[in-house]
Design an enzyme around this catalytic site. Structure first.
Site, mmCIF file in Angstrom:
data_model
loop_
_atom_site.group_PDB
_atom_site.id
_atom_site.type_symbol
_atom_site.label_atom_id
_atom_site.label_comp_id
_atom_site.label_asym_id
_atom_site.label_seq_id
_atom_site.Cartn_x
_atom_site.Cartn_y
_atom_site.Cartn_z
ATOM 1 N N GLU A 97 0.830 -1.206 0.000
ATOM 2 C CA GLU A 97 0.000 0.000 0.000
ATOM 3 C C GLU A 97 0.861 1.251 0.000
ATOM 4 O OE1 GLU A 97 -2.502 1.673 -0.348
ATOM 5 O OE2 GLU A 97 -4.348 0.756 0.385
ATOM 6 N N ASP A 98 0.268 2.335 -0.477
ATOM 7 C CA ASP A 98 0.973 3.617 -0.423
ATOM 8 C C ASP A 98 0.956 4.200 0.985
ATOM 9 O OD1 ASP A 98 -1.781 4.002 -0.529
ATOM 10 O OD2 ASP A 98 -1.736 5.469 -2.148
ATOM 11 N N ASP A 101 -3.996 5.256 6.539
ATOM 12 C CA ASP A 101 -4.518 6.485 7.116
ATOM 13 C C ASP A 101 -5.498 6.097 8.231
ATOM 14 O OD1 ASP A 101 -4.892 9.325 7.096
ATOM 15 O OD2 ASP A 101 -6.662 9.099 5.865
ATOM 16 N N PHE A 150 -1.267 16.053 4.576
ATOM 17 C CA PHE A 150 -1.660 15.444 3.310
ATOM 18 C C PHE A 150 -0.467 15.421 2.362
ATOM 19 C CE2 PHE A 150 -3.572 14.961 -0.816
ATOM 20 C CZ PHE A 150 -4.514 13.982 -0.568
ATOM 21 N N ARG A 163 1.334 12.111 -8.701
ATOM 22 C CA ARG A 163 1.708 10.721 -8.419
ATOM 23 C C ARG A 163 3.143 10.439 -8.867
ATOM 24 N NH1 ARG A 163 -2.896 7.714 -7.010
ATOM 25 N NH2 ARG A 163 -4.831 8.347 -7.989
HETATM 26 P P1 IMP Z 1 -7.865 4.698 4.802
HETATM 27 O O1 IMP Z 1 -6.653 4.136 5.520
HETATM 28 O O2 IMP Z 1 -8.960 3.726 4.626
HETATM 29 O O3 IMP Z 1 -8.321 5.991 5.429
HETATM 30 O O4 IMP Z 1 -7.518 5.077 3.302
HETATM 31 C C1 IMP Z 1 -6.266 5.354 2.909
HETATM 32 C C2 IMP Z 1 -6.337 5.847 1.484
HETATM 33 O O5 IMP Z 1 -6.631 7.260 1.467
HETATM 34 C C3 IMP Z 1 -4.968 5.706 0.841
HETATM 35 O O6 IMP Z 1 -4.853 4.482 0.175
HETATM 36 C C4 IMP Z 1 -4.906 6.911 -0.067
HETATM 37 O O7 IMP Z 1 -5.465 6.597 -1.317
HETATM 38 C C5 IMP Z 1 -5.765 7.951 0.611
HETATM 39 N N1 IMP Z 1 -4.916 8.878 1.415
HETATM 40 C C6 IMP Z 1 -4.845 8.941 2.761
HETATM 41 N N2 IMP Z 1 -3.974 9.890 3.162
HETATM 42 C C7 IMP Z 1 -3.470 10.441 2.027
HETATM 43 C C8 IMP Z 1 -2.486 11.473 1.776
HETATM 44 O O8 IMP Z 1 -1.890 12.102 2.683
HETATM 45 N N3 IMP Z 1 -2.245 11.753 0.487
HETATM 46 C C9 IMP Z 1 -2.859 11.117 -0.552
HETATM 47 N N4 IMP Z 1 -3.769 10.134 -0.363
HETATM 48 C C10 IMP Z 1 -4.073 9.791 0.916
HETATM 49 MG MG MG Z 2 -4.400 3.745 -1.744
#
Ligand code: IMP
Ligand code: MG
Length: 174
Positions: A97-98, A101, A150, A163
């Site tokens: 994963e990137d 969050d 962010f 990206r």
């Molecule tokens: P979560 O953990 O379900 O809230 O979702 C995480 C997703 O939200 C990641 O896979 C990203 O696509 C997006 N995301 C969360 N924080 C960031 C950020 O700081 N920059 C860009 N995308 C983010």
């Molecule tokens: Mg993602």
């Protein structure tokens, strides 16, 4: 409004850290084959860089998910936009994963993948924002923990842009 990107993690630092994590993964999976799963689109840049640094045999697959509307978002239910091509039965799966969050997307995704009968499922993320966590997710490999800002670059977007930056940065508005 003009915007610019402030560098948070330089390209050399990101590359060095991916090498370290790649070494660790290669050691931990010694004698095994790893089935890497990339969560599109954000995870794609990181997965390629990581895969290049893993020395045990690797296979790759891709999936794309999206959250349901805001009303159900808190339940963490995600919709599969593009499913995997290959079954996971008896594979050692490593989800790449990137960023983690709130953890909602991943906790749902990991449970769904575990139901497909893999031998093991682990999670590797480029970035982790622990302050933002709502759902507990066990992360096996983290390149960097970052503050609640962010970020863009290395696969992460702001409105689908940035990206392709080879570093991690924060978008600032002048
Ligand atoms: P979560 O953990 O379900 O809230 O979702 C995480 C997703 O939200 C990641 O896979 C990203 O696509 C997006 N995301 C969360 N924080 C960031 C950020 O700081 N920059 C860009 N995308 C983010
Ligand atoms: Mg993602």
């Amino acid at each position: 409004m003009a915007e610019h990107v402030r560098v948070l993690l330089a390209e050399e630092d990101v590359d060095r850290r991916i090498q370290e994590i790649g070494d660790q993964i290669s050691k931990d999976y010694d004698g095994k084959q790893i089935h890497l799963i990339c969560v599109l689109k954000g995870g794609s840049f990181f997965m390629c860089e990581l895969a290049k640094r893993i020395t045990v045999p690797v296979s790759l697959d891709f999936m794309s998910v999206s959250s349901y509307g805001s009303a159900t978002k808190s339940s963490g239910v995600v919709k599969i936009v593009k499913d995997l091509d290959e079954p996971l039965k008896d594979k050692d799966v490593l989800v790449v994963e990137d960023i983690v969050d709130s953890g909602r997307t991943l906790s749902y995704l990991l449970e769904m993948l575990k139901d497909r009968g893999p031998k093991s499922v682990k999670l590797c993320t480029l970035l982790d924002k622990p302050e933002r966590r709502v759902v507990d997710v066990h992360v096996d490999y983290t390149c960097f923990q970052i503050p609640d800002e962010f970020v863009v670059g290395y696969g992460l977007d702001y409105d689908q842009r940035y990206r392709n930056l080879p570093y991690i940065g924060v978008v600032e508005f002048d």
